[in-house]
Motif scaffolding. Structure first.
Motif, PDB file in Angstrom:
ATOM      1  N   ALA A  75       0.941  -1.330   0.030  1.00  0.00           N
ATOM      2  CA  ALA A  75      -0.112  -0.093   0.029  1.00  0.00           C
ATOM      3  C   ALA A  75       0.819   1.231  -0.082  1.00  0.00           C
ATOM      4  CB  ALA A  75      -1.071  -0.118   1.170  1.00  0.00           C
ATOM      5  N   VAL A 105      -2.817  12.587   0.745  1.00  0.00           N
ATOM      6  CA  VAL A 105      -3.252  12.283   2.280  1.00  0.00           C
ATOM      7  C   VAL A 105      -3.381  10.690   2.186  1.00  0.00           C
ATOM      8  CG1 VAL A 105      -5.048  12.607   3.870  1.00  0.00           C
ATOM      9  CG2 VAL A 105      -4.306  14.491   2.498  1.00  0.00           C
ATOM     10  N   THR A 106      -2.805  10.026   2.946  1.00  0.00           N
ATOM     11  CA  THR A 106      -2.731   8.543   3.009  1.00  0.00           C
ATOM     12  C   THR A 106      -4.010   8.035   3.910  1.00  0.00           C
ATOM     13  OG1 THR A 106      -0.910   8.478   4.554  1.00  0.00           O
ATOM     14  CG2 THR A 106      -0.607   8.171   1.917  1.00  0.00           C
ATOM     15  N   THR A 123     -14.521  14.778   7.734  1.00  0.00           N
ATOM     16  CA  THR A 123     -16.091  14.786   7.306  1.00  0.00           C
ATOM     17  C   THR A 123     -16.166  14.666   5.677  1.00  0.00           C
ATOM     18  OG1 THR A 123     -16.402  16.356   8.969  1.00  0.00           O
ATOM     19  CG2 THR A 123     -18.462  15.758   7.647  1.00  0.00           C
ATOM     20  N   PRO A 124     -16.746  13.583   5.244  1.00  0.00           N
ATOM     21  CA  PRO A 124     -16.874  13.179   3.808  1.00  0.00           C
ATOM     22  C   PRO A 124     -17.832  14.377   3.362  1.00  0.00           C
ATOM     23  CG  PRO A 124     -18.082  11.712   5.017  1.00  0.00           C
ATOM     24  CD  PRO A 124     -17.303  12.372   5.999  1.00  0.00           C
ATOM     25  N   GLY A 125     -17.217  14.986   2.001  1.00  0.00           N
ATOM     26  CA  GLY A 125     -17.905  16.196   1.768  1.00  0.00           C
ATOM     27  C   GLY A 125     -17.574  17.620   1.961  1.00  0.00           C
ATOM     28  N   LEU A 126     -17.000  17.663   3.349  1.00  0.00           N
ATOM     29  CA  LEU A 126     -16.443  18.957   3.752  1.00  0.00           C
ATOM     30  C   LEU A 126     -15.075  18.891   3.789  1.00  0.00           C
ATOM     31  CD1 LEU A 126     -19.138  19.509   6.696  1.00  0.00           C
ATOM     32  CD2 LEU A 126     -18.793  20.781   4.349  1.00  0.00           C
ATOM     33  N   LYS A 152     -12.703  17.394   1.235  1.00  0.00           N
ATOM     34  CA  LYS A 152     -12.618  18.409  -0.026  1.00  0.00           C
ATOM     35  C   LYS A 152     -11.152  18.682  -0.004  1.00  0.00           C
ATOM     36  CE  LYS A 152     -16.675  20.982  -0.707  1.00  0.00           C
ATOM     37  NZ  LYS A 152     -17.104  22.476  -0.361  1.00  0.00           N
ATOM     38  N   LYS A 190     -10.351  12.618  -5.784  1.00  0.00           N
ATOM     39  CA  LYS A 190     -11.343  11.959  -6.323  1.00  0.00           C
ATOM     40  C   LYS A 190     -11.559  11.819  -7.745  1.00  0.00           C
ATOM     41  CE  LYS A 190     -15.825  11.507  -4.585  1.00  0.00           C
ATOM     42  NZ  LYS A 190     -17.115  12.447  -4.149  1.00  0.00           N
ATOM     43  N   LYS A 210     -13.323  11.353 -11.294  1.00  0.00           N
ATOM     44  CA  LYS A 210     -14.504  11.808 -11.808  1.00  0.00           C
ATOM     45  C   LYS A 210     -14.903  10.892 -13.005  1.00  0.00           C
ATOM     46  CE  LYS A 210     -14.860  16.103 -10.016  1.00  0.00           C
ATOM     47  NZ  LYS A 210     -13.585  16.635  -9.411  1.00  0.00           N
ATOM     48  N   THR A 211     -14.530   9.838 -13.271  1.00  0.00           N
ATOM     49  CA  THR A 211     -15.070   8.956 -14.192  1.00  0.00           C
ATOM     50  C   THR A 211     -16.640   8.721 -14.211  1.00  0.00           C
ATOM     51  OG1 THR A 211     -13.201   7.659 -13.405  1.00  0.00           O
ATOM     52  CG2 THR A 211     -14.463   6.732 -15.145  1.00  0.00           C
ATOM     53  N   SER A 212     -17.199   8.943 -15.350  1.00  0.00           N
ATOM     54  CA  SER A 212     -18.723   8.507 -15.198  1.00  0.00           C
ATOM     55  C   SER A 212     -19.048   7.332 -15.626  1.00  0.00           C
ATOM     56  CB  SER A 212     -19.334   9.741 -16.313  1.00  0.00           C
ATOM     57  OG  SER A 212     -19.472   9.055 -17.420  1.00  0.00           O
ATOM     58  N   LEU A 213     -20.156   6.819 -15.074  1.00  0.00           N
ATOM     59  CA  LEU A 213     -20.780   5.384 -15.238  1.00  0.00           C
ATOM     60  C   LEU A 213     -21.025   5.125 -16.583  1.00  0.00           C
ATOM     61  CD1 LEU A 213     -22.017   2.794 -14.028  1.00  0.00           C
ATOM     62  CD2 LEU A 213     -24.185   3.877 -14.009  1.00  0.00           C
ATOM     63  N   TRP A 214     -21.513   6.402 -17.313  1.00  0.00           N
ATOM     64  CA  TRP A 214     -21.736   6.075 -18.607  1.00  0.00           C
ATOM     65  C   TRP A 214     -20.358   5.777 -19.674  1.00  0.00           C
ATOM     66  CZ3 TRP A 214     -26.013   5.358 -17.012  1.00  0.00           C
ATOM     67  CH2 TRP A 214     -26.583   6.427 -16.231  1.00  0.00           C
ATOM     68  N   VAL A 273     -17.781   4.327 -18.609  1.00  0.00           N
ATOM     69  CA  VAL A 273     -17.406   2.989 -18.263  1.00  0.00           C
ATOM     70  C   VAL A 273     -18.242   1.905 -19.175  1.00  0.00           C
ATOM     71  CG1 VAL A 273     -17.316   1.317 -16.723  1.00  0.00           C
ATOM     72  CG2 VAL A 273     -16.483   3.502 -16.098  1.00  0.00           C
ATOM     73  N   ALA A 314      -6.264  -1.978  -0.118  1.00  0.00           N
ATOM     74  CA  ALA A 314      -6.029  -1.074   0.707  1.00  0.00           C
ATOM     75  C   ALA A 314      -7.232   0.008   0.992  1.00  0.00           C
ATOM     76  CB  ALA A 314      -4.709  -0.551   0.330  1.00  0.00           C
ATOM     77  N   LYS A 333      -9.031   0.968   4.749  1.00  0.00           N
ATOM     78  CA  LYS A 333      -9.053   2.254   5.203  1.00  0.00           C
ATOM     79  C   LYS A 333     -10.146   2.714   5.606  1.00  0.00           C
ATOM     80  CE  LYS A 333      -7.133   5.572   2.800  1.00  0.00           C
ATOM     81  NZ  LYS A 333      -6.105   6.046   1.479  1.00  0.00           N
ATOM     82  N   LEU A 337     -18.867   6.190  -9.610  1.00  0.00           N
ATOM     83  CA  LEU A 337     -18.740   6.610 -11.103  1.00  0.00           C
ATOM     84  C   LEU A 337     -19.738   7.510 -11.127  1.00  0.00           C
ATOM     85  CD1 LEU A 337     -18.713   3.012 -12.479  1.00  0.00           C
ATOM     86  CD2 LEU A 337     -16.627   4.613 -12.560  1.00  0.00           C
ATOM     87  N   GLN A 338     -19.578   8.655 -11.858  1.00  0.00           N
ATOM     88  CA  GLN A 338     -20.375   9.781 -12.009  1.00  0.00           C
ATOM     89  C   GLN A 338     -21.958   9.372 -12.578  1.00  0.00           C
ATOM     90  OE1 GLN A 338     -18.487  12.624 -11.012  1.00  0.00           O
ATOM     91  NE2 GLN A 338     -20.529  13.603 -10.763  1.00  0.00           N
ATOM     92  N   VAL A 339     -22.896   9.374 -12.155  1.00  0.00           N
ATOM     93  CA  VAL A 339     -24.106   9.138 -12.735  1.00  0.00           C
ATOM     94  C   VAL A 339     -24.885  10.478 -13.168  1.00  0.00           C
ATOM     95  CG1 VAL A 339     -24.431   6.969 -12.470  1.00  0.00           C
ATOM     96  CG2 VAL A 339     -25.313   8.521 -10.548  1.00  0.00           C
ATOM     97  N   PRO A 372     -21.508  19.238  -3.640  1.00  0.00           N
ATOM     98  CA  PRO A 372     -22.088  17.964  -2.791  1.00  0.00           C
ATOM     99  C   PRO A 372     -23.082  18.292  -1.956  1.00  0.00           C
ATOM    100  CG  PRO A 372     -19.467  18.163  -2.706  1.00  0.00           C
ATOM    101  CD  PRO A 372     -19.902  19.475  -3.581  1.00  0.00           C
ATOM    102  N   VAL A 388     -24.064  17.843   1.370  1.00  0.00           N
ATOM    103  CA  VAL A 388     -23.442  17.230   2.297  1.00  0.00           C
ATOM    104  C   VAL A 388     -24.346  16.512   3.519  1.00  0.00           C
ATOM    105  CG1 VAL A 388     -21.910  17.669   4.129  1.00  0.00           C
ATOM    106  CG2 VAL A 388     -21.688  18.698   2.299  1.00  0.00           C
ATOM    107  N   LYS A 411     -24.454  12.895   3.296  1.00  0.00           N
ATOM    108  CA  LYS A 411     -23.223  12.046   3.544  1.00  0.00           C
ATOM    109  C   LYS A 411     -23.428  11.833   5.160  1.00  0.00           C
ATOM    110  CE  LYS A 411     -20.480  11.380   0.198  1.00  0.00           C
ATOM    111  NZ  LYS A 411     -19.276  11.400  -0.063  1.00  0.00           N
TER     112      LYS A 411
END
Lengths: 199, 222
Positions: free
Chosen positions: A40, A107-108, A113-116, A119, A124, A126-130, A132, B92, B96, B160-162, B168, B170, B173
């Motif tokens: 890792a 940052v390992t 807080t997720p989203g705050l 950031k 993160k 930014k691959t979109s589902l479409w 893929v 990993a 985490k 994956l972005q939909v 966001p 928040v 979340k």
């Protein structure tokens, strides 16, 4: 009295068998866990180090040096802990070039807080589902993060948090997280200064 | 009850999260994204499966006065095994995010609840199926919650972005958002049940606490 003995015996037996099972599993997974941790760390080091890196060698508790395929030193990777995030400490990994410039910060470990706070900490993709589903997705190995990337390319001499010239401007809504990251990066910079330089 | 129904009941009719309302703590904490939910679900399923089998095997040998401590020891052993295995072999990234929740499975009410209410009274095969079914039901409920929360909060599912990219949201979340989404889910489930009862010409009566699901007082099931 007889009943008490039976209770003690049965609970003790369950515990004994349980601990026996655990020792077995512990001993069998000890090595794979160490390897997984090492892997890792190597994976994340690859991201902050130049792509020419062939091998990494441990120097001390903070630093690894990166060598290219000819065994020439090309960069360093240092890890440190930044105290005082919003939810505990933040662990950072910093790549520093041989001439002392920041190559990349990531940052390992963090509990922000997720989203705050995240950031400031998360890279993160930014691959979109479409894309893929259409089979057109490219795998982003090192997605951008505006805050972490703002340090890239600067000399690794320590940073000051603030809005002024030459200072590092944090992420709004994630001040504590931004500061904790910076503290970690500064710890790496400080250790870098004390690192005996190789020719 | 047939073996198949023993498995299937955990998915919908006795879904641990949406019907029995067990294990709310991990549900609220881990369902912030679909990926975390899946990881937590699989880990819990494994623990449930293992502990149900072992507990139904030893159920006759353990005096009822010390059964709860014995169950907890057995469950804790399985959780530690899962933790070690995950540290050694799981990606990993998953380690985490789930790291701090795995030890919490020890006190996850679903695991102890199934041990006490089911595995301590039924044979090995039935208990194994019950554990698997409950685990799958838990995983599915968690994933549904996680997908909805992640989708609305970040516009992504499984990272994956939909939806088009947006700032966001928040609230969803955070645990408060989990309560809201869970409430919407429960309302929808009740709506379906009331509809079904109406179609059959009955009036819908909400399920009451039954000794089949609880029995923590120690009374035998009638």
């Amino acid at each position: 009295m007889k009943e008490t003995a039976k209770l003690i015996l049965s609970l003790g037996l369950v515990c004994a068998i349980g601990s026996l099972a655990l020792t077995q599993v512990y001993q069998r997974t000890k090595k794979p866990i160490e390897e997984a941790n090492k892997r890792a760390l190597e994976e994340s080091m690859k991201l902050v180090l130049p792509s020419e890196t062939a091998t990494t060698e441990k120097i001390n508790d903070t630093f690894f040096k990166a060598l290219d395929s000819d065994g020439k030193l090309i960069a360093y990777a240092g890890q440190a802990t930044g105290k005082g995030g919003f939810h505990g400490d933040v662990k950072v990994l910093v790549g520093i070039s041989a001439d002392g410039k920041i190559l990349g910060v990531m940052v390992t470990e963090h509990g922000e807080t997720p989203g705050l706070g995240s950031k400031a900490t998360d890279r993160k993709s930014k691959t979109s589902l479409w894309s893929v589903l259409a089979g057109k997705a490219k795998k982003e190995t090192f997605p951008p993060n505006a805050y972490l990337d703002s340090l890239t390319g600067r000399p690794a001499t320590g940073f000051k948090y603030g809005k002024g010239k030459g200072e590092v401007n944090g992420v709004s809504g994630a001040t504590l997280s931004s500061k904790a990251i910076l503290r970690g990066v500064n710890a790496v910079c400080k250790a870098f200064k004390e690192l005996p330089k190789e020719k | 009850m047939s073996y198949f129904r023993e498995f299937i009941k955990g998915l919908w009719r006795e879904n641990p999260v949406l019907v029995l309302m067990l294990g709310m703590c991990p549900t609220l904490a881990v369902s912030s994204s679909a990926k975390n939910a899946l990881g937590m679900g699989i880990a819990t399923t494994f623990v449930l499966f293992g502990s149900n089998i072992v507990i139904s095997l030893v159920r006759k040998g353990i005096p009822s006065k010390v059964r709860i401590p014995c169950y907890i020891v057995i469950i804790a052993v399985f959780v530690t095994i899962v933790e070690l295995l995950m540290k050694a072999y799981a990606p990993a990234e998953l380690n985490k995010t789930l790291g701090i929740y795995i030890p919490l499975i020890v006190v996850n009410c679903i695991v102890l609840g199934r041990a006490e209410a089911f595995a301590s009274k039924h044979g090995v095969f039935r208990s194994a199926l019950d554990g698997l079914g409950m685990g799958c039901g838990f995983t599915l409920a968690l994933m549904a919650l996680g997908a909805v929360r992640e989708c609305i909060a970040d516009g992504t599912i499984f990272e994956l972005q939909v939806l088009p990219e947006h700032e966001p949201f928040v609230l969803l979340k955070l645990p408060a958002g989990a309560f809201i989404v869970l409430a919407v889910f429960l309302a929808f489930m009740n709506y379906l049940k009331i509809k079904k009862a109406c179609r059959e010409g009955k009036t819908y009566t909400p399920p009451e606490l039954s000794c089949a699901n609880c029995n923590l007082c120690g009374k035998e099931e009638k």
